[in-house]
Design an enzyme around this catalytic site. Structure first.
Site, PDB file in Angstrom:
ATOM      1  N   HIS A 105      38.465  29.131  42.137  1.00  0.00           N
ATOM      2  CA  HIS A 105      37.254  29.153  42.965  1.00  0.00           C
ATOM      3  C   HIS A 105      36.070  28.903  42.027  1.00  0.00           C
ATOM      4  O   HIS A 105      36.139  29.250  40.844  1.00  0.00           O
ATOM      5  CB  HIS A 105      36.979  30.533  43.579  1.00  0.00           C
ATOM      6  CG  HIS A 105      38.033  31.093  44.470  1.00  0.00           C
ATOM      7  ND1 HIS A 105      39.120  31.762  43.995  1.00  0.00           N
ATOM      8  CD2 HIS A 105      38.137  31.121  45.820  1.00  0.00           C
ATOM      9  CE1 HIS A 105      39.866  32.183  45.015  1.00  0.00           C
ATOM     10  NE2 HIS A 105      39.295  31.801  46.132  1.00  0.00           N
ATOM     11  N   ASP A 108      35.232  31.882  39.985  1.00  0.00           N
ATOM     12  CA  ASP A 108      36.143  32.301  38.912  1.00  0.00           C
ATOM     13  C   ASP A 108      35.759  31.665  37.586  1.00  0.00           C
ATOM     14  O   ASP A 108      35.918  32.274  36.533  1.00  0.00           O
ATOM     15  CB  ASP A 108      37.592  31.866  39.203  1.00  0.00           C
ATOM     16  CG  ASP A 108      38.049  32.271  40.583  1.00  0.00           C
ATOM     17  OD1 ASP A 108      37.652  33.352  41.025  1.00  0.00           O
ATOM     18  OD2 ASP A 108      38.789  31.490  41.205  1.00  0.00           O
ATOM     19  N   HIS A 275      50.563  36.095  53.424  1.00  0.00           N
ATOM     20  CA  HIS A 275      49.836  35.951  54.692  1.00  0.00           C
ATOM     21  C   HIS A 275      50.809  35.761  55.850  1.00  0.00           C
ATOM     22  O   HIS A 275      50.545  36.213  56.970  1.00  0.00           O
ATOM     23  CB  HIS A 275      48.875  34.766  54.619  1.00  0.00           C
ATOM     24  CG  HIS A 275      47.824  34.916  53.562  1.00  0.00           C
ATOM     25  ND1 HIS A 275      46.881  33.955  53.305  1.00  0.00           N
ATOM     26  CD2 HIS A 275      47.559  35.931  52.690  1.00  0.00           C
ATOM     27  CE1 HIS A 275      46.082  34.351  52.327  1.00  0.00           C
ATOM     28  NE2 HIS A 275      46.485  35.546  51.929  1.00  0.00           N
ATOM     29  N   ASP A 300      51.322  29.087  48.480  1.00  0.00           N
ATOM     30  CA  ASP A 300      50.985  30.211  47.605  1.00  0.00           C
ATOM     31  C   ASP A 300      52.208  31.131  47.631  1.00  0.00           C
ATOM     32  O   ASP A 300      52.581  31.647  48.692  1.00  0.00           O
ATOM     33  CB  ASP A 300      49.736  30.947  48.115  1.00  0.00           C
ATOM     34  CG  ASP A 300      48.450  30.282  47.640  1.00  0.00           C
ATOM     35  OD1 ASP A 300      48.530  29.222  46.985  1.00  0.00           O
ATOM     36  OD2 ASP A 300      47.364  30.826  47.941  1.00  0.00           O
ATOM     37  N   ASP A 311      47.492  42.920  51.615  1.00  0.00           N
ATOM     38  CA  ASP A 311      47.731  41.735  50.817  1.00  0.00           C
ATOM     39  C   ASP A 311      47.908  42.144  49.353  1.00  0.00           C
ATOM     40  O   ASP A 311      46.943  42.165  48.598  1.00  0.00           O
ATOM     41  CB  ASP A 311      46.465  40.861  50.990  1.00  0.00           C
ATOM     42  CG  ASP A 311      46.668  39.431  50.628  1.00  0.00           C
ATOM     43  OD1 ASP A 311      47.822  39.020  50.473  1.00  0.00           O
ATOM     44  OD2 ASP A 311      45.657  38.710  50.527  1.00  0.00           O
ATOM     45  N   ASP A 343      49.357  32.766  43.517  1.00  0.00           N
ATOM     46  CA  ASP A 343      48.134  33.502  43.871  1.00  0.00           C
ATOM     47  C   ASP A 343      48.494  34.990  43.772  1.00  0.00           C
ATOM     48  O   ASP A 343      48.386  35.740  44.728  1.00  0.00           O
ATOM     49  CB  ASP A 343      47.703  33.094  45.285  1.00  0.00           C
ATOM     50  CG  ASP A 343      46.392  33.744  45.703  1.00  0.00           C
ATOM     51  OD1 ASP A 343      45.841  34.520  44.912  1.00  0.00           O
ATOM     52  OD2 ASP A 343      45.947  33.485  46.833  1.00  0.00           O
TER      53      ASP A 343
END
Ligand code: XLS
Ligand code: CA
Ligand code: CA
Length: 442
Positions: A105, A108, A275, A300, A311, A343
């Site tokens: 990102h 990051d 997810h 991911d 999560d 991730d």
């Protein structure tokens, strides 16, 4: 460019494939990048990526306690020199793992500035720094993305915010993140709708918010073509956390959204294992649904914990689960420009530099082993021929006529009545098939 400065990973050699007999904890037993499987090297099937945020940004803080993971770049007095130290360490870890890709990102790789323009300036400075590092590294960018969910300005959403200025702020941020992703030859651009959802209908105009999100993604697709970015635009479904109702709940919900806003041919999906299970699905279900709709983009690989309802983003460790996921990837025609992104973060007590290395070595090896198992199941066709046989009745002219719309409801009814149909139920053979899979794993 000058030699990589010393980092917390400098003492580690590049991890190599040593085969199953190896006693070395830091060796690949299954991941043999050049091994040809189904016509191409394993490296090109799997396209592993290391995430910047969990690997270099995760401090171990949780709602009950402060940071446990202390990295030198977190202590740097000047945020931009901290960002450079972090990048040096990141590329050193990529070297150790022989990682083909990474993901990030904007937040990051670079600190937030005092305002929008200074944040964007920082982003471009750090993108140039990464570009220079990439020149002497074999690690490419799998995808870039924008963090338009962490700062308090995004608390009511980015694109779906009631305030149009937040929409515009987010648009500027995403535009520059796309520019930077293109500059670094990113293979994809990801949009995870972190705060695109709501807590209560009492303060929410659902239709407006969805229309805003639909417009936003259309703007992104238009801009991709404008700048000649050849990667895929990927949305990442997630059912809840942070908001109670997320608009991109799961693959099926995102497909409906994409169709409503004319985007189904322009956007694919980044599907995350954690997810999928939060949505009450298995990972392989989400992969198969995406493949069915033509939306399979990237994965991911991080999993949840079945005993916890949130999560947890853990490294994969269940061979059978990941094998079934890889099998659906193969059935779906592979990942194309996508890859397998970790991730994932180490646990809060895993505070040493080598904990991060062990985590990735385990994840990479598990995925490679699962892929080899899945490739064998795929090649042997034992499973697919069972399924084919199960549906073989649909190949008959009578069944095809029903399916193609050549028969009206009343015609189907009168034929059924004429034959006085009495179909015999046939076993689904689930346990037999499950045994086949379990026995075949190596
Ligand atoms: C959060 C998401 C996020 C996306 C990228 O749960 O998984 O990390 O992958 O924004
Ligand atoms: Ca996640
Ligand atoms: Ca994710």
């Amino acid at each position: 460019m000058s030699q990589t400065p010393s980092t917390i990973f400098s003492g580690f050699e590049t991890i190599r494939y040593e085969g199953q007999e190896s006693q070395n904890p830091l060796a690949y037993r299954w991941y043999q990048p050049d091994r040809i499987v189904l016509g191409k090297p394993l490296r090109d099937h799997l396209r592993f990526a290391i995430t910047y945020w969990h690997s270099f940004g995760w401090s171990g803080a949780d709602p009950f306690g402060a940071a446990t993971i202390d990295r030198p770049w977190m202590r740097s007095g000047d945020p931009m020199s901290g960002a450079r130290m972090k990048a040096d360490a990141a590329f050193d870890l990529f070297r150790v793992l022989d990682a083909p890709f990474f993901t990030f990102h904007d937040r990051d790789i670079t600190p937030e500035g005092v305002d929008l323009n200074s944040s964007l300036r920082n982003l471009h400075i750090m993108a140039d720094y990464l570009e220079a590092k990439m020149e002497s590294s074999s690690t490419g960018l799998l995808w870039g993305t924008a963090n338009v969910f962490a700062h308090r300005r995004f608390m009511a959403g980015a694109a779906s915010n009631p305030d149009p200025e937040v929409f515009a702020f987010s648009a500027a941020t995403v535009k520059h993140c796309m520019d930077v992703t293109k500059q670094l030859n990113g293979q994809n651009y990801v949009l995870w709708g972190g705060r695109e959802g709501y807590e209560t209908l009492l303060n929410t105009d659902l239709k407006r918010e969805l229309d805003q999100l639909g417009r936003f993604i259309n703007l992104v697709v238009e801009y991709k073509h404008k700048i000649g970015f050849r990667g895929e635009i990927l949305m990442e479904p997630k059912p809840k956390e942070p908001t109670k109702h997320q608009y991109d709940f799961d693959t099926a919900a995102v497909y409906a959204f994409l169709q409503r806003y004319g985007l189904e041919k322009h956007v694919k999906l980044n599907i995350e294992a954690n997810h999928a299970t939060l949505a009450g699905h298995s990972f392989e279900h989400e992969i198969a649904m995406a493949a069915t709709f033509g939306l399979l983009g990237s994965l991911d690989m991080n999993r949840g914990d079945l005993l916890l309802g949130w999560d947890t983003d853990q490294f994969p460790n269940d061979l059978q689960d990941v094998t079934l996921a890889m099998y659906e990837v193969l059935r779906g025609g592979g990942l194309g420009k996508g890859g397998l992104n970790f991730d994932a973060k180490v646990r809060r007590q895993s505070i040493d530099a080598d904990d991060l290395i062990h985590a990735h070595v385990g994840g990479i090896d598990l995925c490679a082993r699962a892929f080899l198992n899945a490739a064998r199941l795929f090649e042997e066709k034992t499973l697919s021929s069972i399924v084919e046989k199960r549906y073989a009745g649909w190949d008959s002219p009578y069944a095809q006529a029903m399916l193609r719309g050549e028969l009206k409801l009343e015609e189907i009814a009168s034929q059924a009545e004429e034959k006085n149909l009495n179909p015999e139920p046939r076993s689904g053979k689930q346990e037999f098939i499950e045994n086949l899979v379990a026995r075949s794993l190596f």
